[in-house]
Design a protein around this motif. Structure first.
Motif, mmCIF file in Angstrom:
data_model
loop_
_atom_site.group_PDB
_atom_site.id
_atom_site.type_symbol
_atom_site.label_atom_id
_atom_site.label_comp_id
_atom_site.label_asym_id
_atom_site.label_seq_id
_atom_site.Cartn_x
_atom_site.Cartn_y
_atom_site.Cartn_z
ATOM 1 N N ALA A 34 0.827 -1.214 0.000
ATOM 2 C CA ALA A 34 0.000 0.000 0.000
ATOM 3 C C ALA A 34 0.860 1.262 0.000
ATOM 4 O O ALA A 34 0.547 2.228 -0.706
ATOM 5 N N ALA A 35 1.947 1.258 0.770
ATOM 6 C CA ALA A 35 2.767 2.473 0.866
ATOM 7 C C ALA A 35 3.418 2.796 -0.479
ATOM 8 O O ALA A 35 3.431 3.959 -0.912
ATOM 9 N N LEU A 36 3.914 1.760 -1.174
ATOM 10 C CA LEU A 36 4.508 1.993 -2.495
ATOM 11 C C LEU A 36 3.425 2.470 -3.478
ATOM 12 O O LEU A 36 3.657 3.370 -4.292
ATOM 13 N N GLY A 37 2.231 1.885 -3.362
ATOM 14 C CA GLY A 37 1.115 2.312 -4.205
ATOM 15 C C GLY A 37 0.781 3.781 -3.983
ATOM 16 O O GLY A 37 0.557 4.536 -4.941
ATOM 17 N N GLU A 38 0.762 4.216 -2.720
ATOM 18 C CA GLU A 38 0.482 5.620 -2.380
ATOM 19 C C GLU A 38 1.541 6.536 -2.972
ATOM 20 O O GLU A 38 1.239 7.600 -3.516
ATOM 21 N N GLU A 39 2.788 6.099 -2.841
ATOM 22 C CA GLU A 39 3.910 6.901 -3.354
ATOM 23 C C GLU A 39 3.764 7.101 -4.875
ATOM 24 O O GLU A 39 3.929 8.200 -5.382
ATOM 25 N N LEU A 40 3.423 6.009 -5.571
ATOM 26 C CA LEU A 40 3.293 6.089 -7.031
ATOM 27 C C LEU A 40 2.077 6.937 -7.419
ATOM 28 O O LEU A 40 2.130 7.698 -8.393
ATOM 29 N N ALA A 41 0.985 6.820 -6.646
ATOM 30 C CA ALA A 41 -0.208 7.633 -6.928
ATOM 31 C C ALA A 41 0.126 9.116 -6.757
ATOM 32 O O ALA A 41 -0.274 9.960 -7.572
ATOM 33 N N ALA A 42 0.880 9.436 -5.716
ATOM 34 C CA ALA A 42 1.255 10.836 -5.467
ATOM 35 C C ALA A 42 2.148 11.357 -6.590
ATOM 36 O O ALA A 42 1.991 12.487 -7.066
ATOM 37 N N TRP A 43 3.058 10.492 -7.065
ATOM 38 C CA TRP A 43 3.964 10.923 -8.137
ATOM 39 C C TRP A 43 3.200 11.081 -9.458
ATOM 40 O O TRP A 43 3.446 12.012 -10.231
ATOM 41 N N ALA A 44 2.239 10.173 -9.701
ATOM 42 C CA ALA A 44 1.420 10.268 -10.924
ATOM 43 C C ALA A 44 0.663 11.593 -10.939
ATOM 44 O O ALA A 44 0.533 12.253 -11.980
ATOM 45 N N ASN A 45 0.186 12.023 -9.765
ATOM 46 C CA ASN A 45 -0.497 13.311 -9.663
ATOM 47 C C ASN A 45 0.487 14.458 -9.878
ATOM 48 O O ASN A 45 0.203 15.408 -10.600
ATOM 49 N N THR A 46 1.671 14.322 -9.289
ATOM 50 C CA THR A 46 2.679 15.391 -9.380
ATOM 51 C C THR A 46 3.096 15.637 -10.828
ATOM 52 O O THR A 46 3.185 16.782 -11.272
#
Ligand code: PLP
Length: 392
Positions: free
Chosen positions: A222-234
């Motif tokens: 989940a934490a890696l998924g969150e990180e990637l979601a945040a980067w996709a938004n960025t």
């Protein structure tokens, strides 16, 4: 073959057909409405609701993401604008100097992405024949940060052992990313075999109707998924709600499409395998395929993709593709319509001839994506095309 049971005790085909159905609180709509709004009202000052801006989060996109996360058995999925964006996002943790181990015979666009990123110094890449145990061990000894796997590979249908590679990668301290585009979660679930991330071009089997370009990254953690979601938004690569709506509509029929398509693909592979104009068929469902036993153990089916080589080389290729009436000469795959592609001049033209030769992509190679047409129509089409191509 594998156990099909996943999260919530529901079978994957039930999840594909109905995840999120009949949940609409506003009007009781059975099919979730599409949310095109780019922005969302704050209920009060400094108090955003569940959504504030669609680049970051969107209910339609999230419903597709939730469905794909469940189908792949992951903690979180991130929907992006294309399969290439998904690959780039999955590899976004790599830093200058970090090493990526990638298959030498991956999709041509992937080869181009990795080659250009490495030429620009974003990370280093080693293209390796991952079916060669010694070459793989040598690459892992160089302490890569990520191992990228594409199985079956595009276009040569090489099958690599996901469980074995993820085990080796973990021991070497590397993450494993698996491109699952060719099979879809209906036929292969790499996270259950130890992978950290799964990547899809949702353009292909998941959408299945050749009318959306899209991609997904699914994370086991989940934490890696969150990180990637945040980067996709960025970086602004999240996919559009309309595309998500159409793709989810495609996912509803994923299992029946893939099952029917792979049945026809198996018949076509057997037909090509005995045809005198064909020198080689690459389809893991054939018992003669070097990856047959492995495919049987890690896949739930052999898929609807295959490639083959014409004894007559390039001259025969030209005649065959120009004679075919039911197969369309086009790039892409995974749609309801059957397509034929010539990798050296189409999907893998971005690879230089030397890299293509190393990967084993010959001028006489053709790739088929088998659709939902009547099997006899497809066989008749190929029979006529091969008869014409046999005269070169
Ligand atoms: N991965 C594989 C295995 C593919 O075949 C493709 C496209 O053909 C991609 C990734 C890239 O996907 P997209 O075209 O959606 O960017």
């Amino acid at each position: 073959m594998k156990d099909e049971t996943v999260s919530e005790g529901r079978a994957p085909r039930t999840i594909a057909a109905t995840n999120g159905v009949a949940q609409d609180a506003a009007f009781g709509a059975v099919i979730a409405p599409i949310h095109l709004s780019t922005t969302y009202k704050f209920p009060a000052f400094d108090k955003p609701g569940p959504y504030d801006y669609s680049r970051l989060g969107n209910p339609t996109r999230d419903q597709l993401a939730d469905t794909l996360a469940k189908l792949e058995g992951g903690a979180r999925a991130v929907m992006v604008a294309s399969g290439m964006a998904a690959l780039d996002l999955a590899l976004s943790g790599l830093r200058p100097g970090d090493l990526l181990v990638a298959p030498h015979d991956c999709y041509g666009g992937t080869h181009r992405l990795l080659s250009l990123r490495s030429a620009r110094g974003h990370y280093r890449v080693a293209f390796v024949d991952q079916t060669d145990g010694e070459a793989l061990a040598a690459a892992l000894a160089l302490e890569p940060k990520v191992v990228l796997v594409e199985t079956p590979s595009n276009p040569l249908m090489r099958v690599v052992d996901i469980r074995h590679i993820t085990g080796l990668a973990k021991a070497a301290g590397a993450l494993t990313v698996v491109d699952n585009t060719f099979l879809s979660p209906a036929l292969q679930q790499p996270l259950a075999l130890g992978a950290d991330l799964v990547v899809h071009s949702t353009t292909k089997f998941l959408n299945g109707h050749s009318d959306v370009i899209g991609g997904a990254v699914i994370a086991a953690d989940a934490a890696l998924g969150e990180e990637l979601a945040a980067w996709a938004n960025t970086i602004g690569v999240t996919g559009s709600p309309l595309d998500a709506y159409l793709t989810l509509r495609g996912v509803r029929t994923l299992f029946v499409r893939v099952e029917r398509q792979q049945q026809t693909a198996a018949t076509i592979a057997a037909f090509l395998n005995t045809h005198p104009a064909v020198s080689r068929v690459h389809y893991p469902g054939l018992t003669s395929h070097p990856g047959h036993a492995l495919a049987k153990s890690q896949q739930s089916g052999f898929g609807a993709m295959l490639s083959f080589e014409l004894a007559g080389g390039l001259a025969a290729v030209r005649i065959l593709v120009e004679t075919l009436q039911v197969f369309t000469l086009a790039e892409s795959l995974g749609g309801v319509e059957s397509l034929i592609a010539h990798p050296p001049t189409m999907t893998h033209a971005a690879m230089d001839p030397e890299a293509r030769a190393t990967a084993g992509i010959t001028d006489g190679l053709l790739r088929l994506s088998v659709g939902l047409e009547d099997e006899d129509d497809l066989l008749t089409d190929l029979r006529q095309g091969l008869a014409a191509a046999s005269n070169v």
